[in-house]
Design an enzyme around this catalytic site. Structure first.
Site, mmCIF file in Angstrom:
data_model
loop_
_atom_site.group_PDB
_atom_site.id
_atom_site.type_symbol
_atom_site.label_atom_id
_atom_site.label_comp_id
_atom_site.label_asym_id
_atom_site.label_seq_id
_atom_site.Cartn_x
_atom_site.Cartn_y
_atom_site.Cartn_z
ATOM 1 N N ASP A 183 6.804 5.195 9.900
ATOM 2 C CA ASP A 183 5.750 4.188 9.675
ATOM 3 C C ASP A 183 5.092 3.305 10.712
ATOM 4 O OD1 ASP A 183 4.901 1.955 7.744
ATOM 5 O OD2 ASP A 183 6.106 2.956 6.464
ATOM 6 N N SER A 225 0.700 1.398 4.298
ATOM 7 C CA SER A 225 1.717 2.384 4.279
ATOM 8 C C SER A 225 1.765 2.983 2.807
ATOM 9 C CB SER A 225 3.025 1.551 4.215
ATOM 10 O OG SER A 225 3.143 0.981 5.269
ATOM 11 N N HIS A 255 -18.505 -6.201 -6.074
ATOM 12 C CA HIS A 255 -18.527 -5.937 -7.587
ATOM 13 C C HIS A 255 -19.359 -4.745 -7.884
ATOM 14 C CE1 HIS A 255 -15.861 -9.379 -8.838
ATOM 15 N NE2 HIS A 255 -16.696 -9.946 -7.885
ATOM 16 N N ASP A 260 -21.168 -13.470 -2.946
ATOM 17 C CA ASP A 260 -21.154 -12.464 -1.994
ATOM 18 C C ASP A 260 -22.460 -12.245 -1.181
ATOM 19 O OD1 ASP A 260 -18.251 -12.054 -2.864
ATOM 20 O OD2 ASP A 260 -18.983 -10.800 -4.492
ATOM 21 N N ARG A 319 -24.072 -14.807 -12.693
ATOM 22 C CA ARG A 319 -22.734 -14.349 -12.795
ATOM 23 C C ARG A 319 -21.890 -15.416 -13.271
ATOM 24 N NH1 ARG A 319 -20.170 -12.864 -7.023
ATOM 25 N NH2 ARG A 319 -18.056 -13.090 -8.255
ATOM 26 N N ARG A 335 -13.996 -14.630 -15.892
ATOM 27 C CA ARG A 335 -12.617 -14.114 -16.313
ATOM 28 C C ARG A 335 -11.560 -14.812 -16.678
ATOM 29 N NH1 ARG A 335 -11.319 -12.673 -9.732
ATOM 30 N NH2 ARG A 335 -11.047 -14.819 -9.017
ATOM 31 N N ARG A 344 -16.009 -2.905 -9.865
ATOM 32 C CA ARG A 344 -14.582 -3.741 -9.959
ATOM 33 C C ARG A 344 -14.684 -4.210 -11.368
ATOM 34 N NH1 ARG A 344 -13.453 -9.046 -5.936
ATOM 35 N NH2 ARG A 344 -12.324 -10.171 -7.440
ATOM 36 N N ARG A 399 -14.068 -9.151 -13.577
ATOM 37 C CA ARG A 399 -14.998 -10.028 -13.984
ATOM 38 C C ARG A 399 -16.022 -9.125 -15.012
ATOM 39 N NH1 ARG A 399 -15.278 -14.950 -12.021
ATOM 40 N NH2 ARG A 399 -14.250 -15.583 -10.229
ATOM 41 N N LYS A 449 11.210 0.013 2.863
ATOM 42 C CA LYS A 449 10.409 1.139 2.727
ATOM 43 C C LYS A 449 10.601 2.059 1.582
ATOM 44 C CE LYS A 449 7.487 0.063 5.918
ATOM 45 N NZ LYS A 449 5.908 -0.236 5.777
ATOM 46 N N ASP A 454 6.543 0.147 12.341
ATOM 47 C CA ASP A 454 5.760 -0.735 11.569
ATOM 48 C C ASP A 454 6.151 -2.342 11.221
ATOM 49 O OD1 ASP A 454 3.433 -0.892 9.797
ATOM 50 O OD2 ASP A 454 4.619 -1.127 8.285
ATOM 51 N N HIS A 507 4.511 -5.349 13.068
ATOM 52 C CA HIS A 507 3.819 -6.476 12.523
ATOM 53 C C HIS A 507 4.446 -8.017 12.893
ATOM 54 C CE1 HIS A 507 1.622 -4.407 9.650
ATOM 55 N NE2 HIS A 507 2.711 -3.890 8.892
ATOM 56 N N ASP A 522 2.267 7.430 8.432
ATOM 57 C CA ASP A 522 1.145 7.049 7.458
ATOM 58 C C ASP A 522 0.157 6.198 8.001
ATOM 59 O OD1 ASP A 522 2.940 4.788 8.217
ATOM 60 O OD2 ASP A 522 3.389 4.120 6.207
ATOM 61 N N HIS A 523 0.183 5.748 9.036
ATOM 62 C CA HIS A 523 -1.052 4.833 9.765
ATOM 63 C C HIS A 523 -0.588 4.281 11.121
ATOM 64 C CE1 HIS A 523 1.453 1.305 9.030
ATOM 65 N NE2 HIS A 523 1.419 1.619 7.754
ATOM 66 N N HIS A 561 -2.300 -3.290 11.087
ATOM 67 C CA HIS A 561 -2.291 -1.888 11.344
ATOM 68 C C HIS A 561 -3.738 -1.200 12.213
ATOM 69 C CE1 HIS A 561 -0.082 -1.372 7.356
ATOM 70 N NE2 HIS A 561 0.601 -1.687 8.204
#
Length: 508
Positions: free
Chosen positions: A15, A65, A126, A157, A188, A194, A260, A263, A332, A399, A403, A440-441, A458
């Site tokens: 990881d 991950s 969206h 946005d 909107r 929502r 998305r 909403r 993990k 990982d 962090h 994984d990254h 990451h």
């Protein structure tokens, strides 16, 4: 195939172990890693993409991950909705979408009226106006007589007074295509609630489904600009009727084009099921289509339904009646079970799982080796038992310590992980088991900014892919790929067929 004819394989997913040439701030490069260094110099070594499109994310977005393990275990990419739509538009495959063709046919065979409803902007959160343009274009190509657009204005946005620009861009596209009409405009605030504030949704619903023949503006753009003068910004634009015959009526066909979900649920429910408010504008025999699955309980078809990860590596091995073993430490554990198995909780037949407790410390820089040794010990036991044809684990330290932003501790984490890989490699050699290693990254390879500040996130750097063939006969056919290539490579080595759902390509 008889179990005795299947070659045993072990997989290590490190990881947060990325590949970066620059040594500054690179805990992987600074750590003592003779095992991984040896594989790079003398073994089957390749470099895999583990970010962006390769793991179903937008281009340039760092991996994580969850999507990393999902893609490694599935041998295919589960694209985020935005990426799926973008690819379908870019590649032109959207025109062949079965649900869209069903909607077009319904409109043509019925009263000839199709409606698109969604957020008109390039905000990309969206929806995206380019998706709408393509949808209009293919409706024309399909021979739908009349198409109306009900534009929801953004202003959150996008800049709060940019809606008139987007309306003009749409009108320009319609003029160029000589097809389609802008029917209504509304903010909107009304159409994309929502929080069950149905009084807002009713405002949008009653405008879109109003009676035929309502008075309409001759210039939608001028009408929007006038609202700006009244201090109505895009989000809060009260309804504007732009076409006197553009309402959703009995027998019409409606497609929402937001990808998305959150909403879109309320306006979709009101239009496609039953309005949970009093209205004189409810229409009969209106068929509604979702762009993505807005809610699993909704019976409407989705143009882009959820991807189901079928025949993942673990599932395929289970179907062959073979035993497998998955182990990780607590931090993990979900990644070697739920995510690696395609987002499915249930334990597979003949799958055994082992969880090693992670250290009880506030942050893992206080114990940077974490429980790597315990994981390695369990892996070796499983390999040495001869019970399992597939054995896999995750090593968390690069990982989780990465962090914390603690560079020196991350070096310790990487060194311990390498030591544990060496222990597993020796067990594989002694027990005629192939060893595959990937990540994984990225993470631990970038611990400092150029200014010397800690980096805890990451990265988008590639990750390694290693194969140690116990007989030393097999060689990688190429040196670059994606993490989706891991699963088919393992199956090919084991001597098993590769399921058609796997889009990754074997390295051998």
């Amino acid at each position: 195939m008889a179990p005795s004819d299947v070659h045993a394989a072990a997989l290590i997913c490190i990881d947060g172990w990325g590949l970066r040439e620059e040594e500054y701030g690179n805990a992987v490069a600074h750590a003592e890693t003779p095992v991984m260094d040896g594989f790079e110099k003398h073994g089957n070594w390749a470099v895999l993409d583990a970010s962006g499109i390769a793991v179903g994310l937008p281009e340039g977005v760092m991996g994580n991950s969850e999507v990393g393990h999902l893609t490694i275990g599935a041998g295919q990419v589960q694209y985020q909705d935005l990426v799926r739509v973008n690819l379908a538009v870019k590649q032109g495959t959207i025109k062949d979408n079965k649900i869209l063709q069903k909607a077009f046919k319904r409109a043509k065979d019925g009263n000839g009226r199709l409606h698109y409803i969604g957020l008109l902007s390039d905000g990309g959160v969206h929806s995206h106006q380019k998706h709408l343009y393509k949808l209009i274009e293919i409706a024309k190509e399909a021979g739908v007589p009349k198409t109306y657009i009900h534009a929801i204005m953004d202003g959150r946005d996008t800049p709060p007074r940019s809606g008139s620009k987007y309306a003009q861009m749409l009108l320009d596209e319609l003029k160029k295509m000589e097809y389609g009409a802008l029917a209504t405009v509304v903010g909107r605030y009304y159409a994309m609630d929502r929080d069950k504030r149905w009084e807002r949704v009713k405002v949008a619903f009653d405008t879109i489904c109003r009676d035929k023949g309502a008075e309409a503006t001759d210039s939608p753009v001028d009408a929007i600009e006038e609202r700006y003068k009244e201090n109505q910004t895009d989000e809060f634009l009260q309804p504007i009727v732009c076409h006197s015959d553009g309402q959703v009526g009995d027998g019409d066909t409606v497609i929402f084009f937001n990808y998305r979900a959150d909403r879109m649920r309320e306006i979709n429910e009101a239009m496609g099921l039953e309005p949970p408010f009093e209205t004189d504008c409810q229409r009969k025999d209106v068929e509604v289509y979702m762009f993505t699955q807005y809610k699993s309980q909704f019976p409407m078809d989705a143009v882009f339904p959820p991807q189901e990860m079928k025949n993942t590596l673990s599932e395929w091995i289970s179907k062959e009646g073979l035993k497998q073993f998955h182990v990780a430490e607590t931090e993990k554990y979900a990644h070697v079970t739920f995510f690696f198995n395609g987002g499915k909780e249930d334990q597979l037949e003949n799958e055994e799982r082992c969880m090693v407790p992670s250290p009880k410390v506030p942050t893992y820089d206080l114990e940077p080796e974490m429980s790597a040794q315990g994981v390695a010990d369990e892996m070796c036991k499983a390999i040495e038992s001869g019970e399992y044809k597939f054995i896999m684990c995750n090593f968390a330290p690069p990982d989780m310590v990465g962090h914390t932003g603690m560079f020196e501790k991350a070096i310790i984490a990487c060194a311990k992980t390498d030591q544990c890989i060496g222990q597993i490699a020796e067990a594989c050699k002694k027990n005629n088991t192939a060893l595959f290693i990937t990540s994984d990254h990225g993470n631990a390879e970038v611990m400092y900014t150029p200014e010397g500040k800690p980096v805890t996130s990451h990265t988008t750097f590639p990750v390694p892919f290693v194969m140690m063939d116990p007989e030393g006969k097999l060689e990688f056919k190429r040196k670059e790929g994606e993490v989706a290539d891991v699963a088919p490579t393992i199956l090919k080595y084991m001597g098993l067929d590769i399921p058609p759902e796997m889009t990754g390509k074997s390295f051998i």
